[in-house]
Design a protein around this motif. Structure first.
Motif, PDB file in Angstrom:
ATOM      1  N   HIS A  84      -7.516 -16.424  15.620  1.00  0.00           N
ATOM      2  CA  HIS A  84      -6.539 -16.768  16.659  1.00  0.00           C
ATOM      3  C   HIS A  84      -7.179 -17.519  17.818  1.00  0.00           C
ATOM      4  N   ALA A  85      -8.463 -17.341  18.027  1.00  0.00           N
ATOM      5  CA  ALA A  85      -9.133 -18.016  19.147  1.00  0.00           C
ATOM      6  C   ALA A  85      -9.022 -19.527  19.034  1.00  0.00           C
ATOM      7  N   ASP A  86      -9.069 -20.035  17.816  1.00  0.00           N
ATOM      8  CA  ASP A  86      -8.990 -21.481  17.609  1.00  0.00           C
ATOM      9  C   ASP A  86      -7.622 -22.051  17.952  1.00  0.00           C
ATOM     10  N   GLU A  87      -6.601 -21.208  17.967  1.00  0.00           N
ATOM     11  CA  GLU A  87      -5.241 -21.668  18.237  1.00  0.00           C
ATOM     12  C   GLU A  87      -4.841 -21.544  19.705  1.00  0.00           C
ATOM     13  N   LEU A  88      -5.688 -20.925  20.508  1.00  0.00           N
ATOM     14  CA  LEU A  88      -5.353 -20.724  21.917  1.00  0.00           C
ATOM     15  C   LEU A  88      -5.419 -22.027  22.702  1.00  0.00           C
ATOM     16  N   PRO A  89      -4.564 -22.163  23.709  1.00  0.00           N
ATOM     17  CA  PRO A  89      -4.712 -23.297  24.621  1.00  0.00           C
ATOM     18  C   PRO A  89      -6.049 -23.189  25.367  1.00  0.00           C
ATOM     19  N   ASP A  90      -6.564 -24.309  25.788  1.00  0.00           N
ATOM     20  CA  ASP A  90      -7.871 -24.344  26.442  1.00  0.00           C
ATOM     21  C   ASP A  90      -7.994 -23.343  27.583  1.00  0.00           C
ATOM     22  N   GLU A  91      -6.959 -23.210  28.406  1.00  0.00           N
ATOM     23  CA  GLU A  91      -7.040 -22.336  29.575  1.00  0.00           C
ATOM     24  C   GLU A  91      -7.172 -20.857  29.213  1.00  0.00           C
ATOM     25  N   LEU A  92      -6.817 -20.487  27.987  1.00  0.00           N
ATOM     26  CA  LEU A  92      -6.956 -19.088  27.568  1.00  0.00           C
ATOM     27  C   LEU A  92      -8.240 -18.833  26.778  1.00  0.00           C
ATOM     28  N   ARG A  93      -8.931 -19.890  26.389  1.00  0.00           N
ATOM     29  CA  ARG A  93     -10.152 -19.731  25.579  1.00  0.00           C
ATOM     30  C   ARG A  93     -11.365 -19.323  26.397  1.00  0.00           C
ATOM     31  N   ALA A  94     -11.320 -19.509  27.691  1.00  0.00           N
ATOM     32  CA  ALA A  94     -12.495 -19.250  28.528  1.00  0.00           C
ATOM     33  C   ALA A  94     -12.863 -17.770  28.582  1.00  0.00           C
ATOM     34  N   ASN A  95     -11.895 -16.904  28.423  1.00  0.00           N
ATOM     35  CA  ASN A  95     -12.142 -15.472  28.568  1.00  0.00           C
ATOM     36  C   ASN A  95     -11.371 -14.729  27.476  1.00  0.00           C
ATOM     37  N   VAL A  96     -11.962 -14.629  26.291  1.00  0.00           N
ATOM     38  CA  VAL A  96     -11.316 -14.034  25.121  1.00  0.00           C
ATOM     39  C   VAL A  96     -12.171 -12.892  24.600  1.00  0.00           C
ATOM     40  N   ILE A  97     -11.515 -11.798  24.209  1.00  0.00           N
ATOM     41  CA  ILE A  97     -12.224 -10.716  23.529  1.00  0.00           C
ATOM     42  C   ILE A  97     -11.455 -10.336  22.271  1.00  0.00           C
ATOM     43  N   LEU A  98     -12.190  -9.909  21.285  1.00  0.00           N
ATOM     44  CA  LEU A  98     -11.616  -9.435  20.026  1.00  0.00           C
ATOM     45  C   LEU A  98     -11.466  -7.927  20.124  1.00  0.00           C
ATOM     46  N   ILE A  99     -10.252  -7.438  19.885  1.00  0.00           N
ATOM     47  CA  ILE A  99      -9.991  -5.997  19.924  1.00  0.00           C
ATOM     48  C   ILE A  99      -9.345  -5.566  18.609  1.00  0.00           C
ATOM     49  N   HIS A 100      -9.454  -4.270  18.319  1.00  0.00           N
ATOM     50  CA  HIS A 100      -8.844  -3.728  17.102  1.00  0.00           C
ATOM     51  C   HIS A 100      -8.089  -2.430  17.353  1.00  0.00           C
ATOM     52  N   THR A 101      -8.260  -1.851  18.540  1.00  0.00           N
ATOM     53  CA  THR A 101      -7.642  -0.554  18.812  1.00  0.00           C
ATOM     54  C   THR A 101      -7.010  -0.519  20.198  1.00  0.00           C
ATOM     55  N   GLY A 102      -6.125   0.442  20.380  1.00  0.00           N
ATOM     56  CA  GLY A 102      -5.527   0.653  21.693  1.00  0.00           C
ATOM     57  C   GLY A 102      -6.555   0.979  22.760  1.00  0.00           C
ATOM     58  N   PRO A 103      -7.513   1.873  22.488  1.00  0.00           N
ATOM     59  CA  PRO A 103      -8.535   2.139  23.508  1.00  0.00           C
ATOM     60  C   PRO A 103      -9.330   0.892  23.903  1.00  0.00           C
ATOM     61  N   GLU A 104      -9.597   0.001  22.956  1.00  0.00           N
ATOM     62  CA  GLU A 104     -10.293  -1.245  23.295  1.00  0.00           C
ATOM     63  C   GLU A 104      -9.432  -2.117  24.205  1.00  0.00           C
ATOM     64  N   LEU A 105      -8.134  -2.176  23.927  1.00  0.00           N
ATOM     65  CA  LEU A 105      -7.222  -2.939  24.787  1.00  0.00           C
ATOM     66  C   LEU A 105      -7.174  -2.333  26.179  1.00  0.00           C
ATOM     67  N   LEU A 106      -7.023  -1.030  26.250  1.00  0.00           N
ATOM     68  CA  LEU A 106      -6.951  -0.364  27.548  1.00  0.00           C
ATOM     69  C   LEU A 106      -8.237  -0.570  28.329  1.00  0.00           C
ATOM     70  N   GLN A 107      -9.392  -0.508  27.672  1.00  0.00           N
ATOM     71  CA  GLN A 107     -10.666  -0.741  28.350  1.00  0.00           C
ATOM     72  C   GLN A 107     -10.734  -2.171  28.896  1.00  0.00           C
ATOM     73  N   ALA A 108     -10.240  -3.137  28.144  1.00  0.00           N
ATOM     74  CA  ALA A 108     -10.227  -4.534  28.613  1.00  0.00           C
ATOM     75  C   ALA A 108      -9.375  -4.665  29.870  1.00  0.00           C
ATOM     76  N   ILE A 109      -8.271  -3.956  29.900  1.00  0.00           N
ATOM     77  CA  ILE A 109      -7.386  -4.018  31.057  1.00  0.00           C
ATOM     78  C   ILE A 109      -7.997  -3.314  32.252  1.00  0.00           C
ATOM     79  N   LEU A 110      -8.507  -2.121  32.039  1.00  0.00           N
ATOM     80  CA  LEU A 110      -9.046  -1.333  33.152  1.00  0.00           C
ATOM     81  C   LEU A 110     -10.335  -1.904  33.727  1.00  0.00           C
ATOM     82  N   SER A 111     -11.086  -2.635  32.924  1.00  0.00           N
ATOM     83  CA  SER A 111     -12.357  -3.175  33.422  1.00  0.00           C
ATOM     84  C   SER A 111     -12.203  -4.533  34.098  1.00  0.00           C
ATOM     85  N   SER A 112     -10.992  -5.049  34.141  1.00  0.00           N
ATOM     86  CA  SER A 112     -10.762  -6.369  34.759  1.00  0.00           C
ATOM     87  C   SER A 112     -10.377  -6.243  36.213  1.00  0.00           C
TER      88      SER A 112
END
Length: 112
Positions: A84-112
């Motif tokens: 999916h990273a290859d399909e993102l618009p340029d402005e969203l490619r600068a800060n991308v992470i690969l996640i697989h679980t809810g806890p990983e998503l929540l950690q990405a949100i809480l650490s920002s």
């Protein structure tokens, strides 16, 4: 960018829906919380007022089933499939992470 599979998102949400969607809105209920979901049946969703921890697993499951990315406001763009990273618009490619679980998503949100 492709629009994904909105019908797959609905199928994942269906067991958690409180009533039928109205104008694309539905509340979802999980054992430890709930959330408001807007855009049901469309090519994107917005999840609002998420409460509990299991909702994050549901968001990841929806994104995976629908082949969507997750774009939390003020946070990295979260992808569930590296391709999916290859399909993102340029402005969203600068800060991308690969996640697989809810806890990983929540950690990405809480650490920002």
């Amino acid at each position: 960018m492709a629009t994904g599979r909105p019908e797959a998102a609905v199928q994942v949400l269906l067991p958690y829906m409180v009533g039928a969607p109205t104008n694309g809105y539905v509340r979802v209920q999980l054992p430890d919380g709930e959330a408001d979901v807007y855009g049901v049946g469309n090519s994107s969703l917005m999840v609002n007022r998420a409460a509990g921890e299991q909702i994050w697993d549901l968001v990841v499951a929806v994104a995976t089933a629908a082949a969507w990315v997750i774009v939390p406001v003020g946070c990295p763009t979260c992808i569930v499939d590296a391709s999916h990273a290859d399909e993102l618009p340029d402005e969203l490619r600068a800060n991308v992470i690969l996640i697989h679980t809810g806890p990983e998503l929540l950690q990405a949100i809480l650490s920002s």
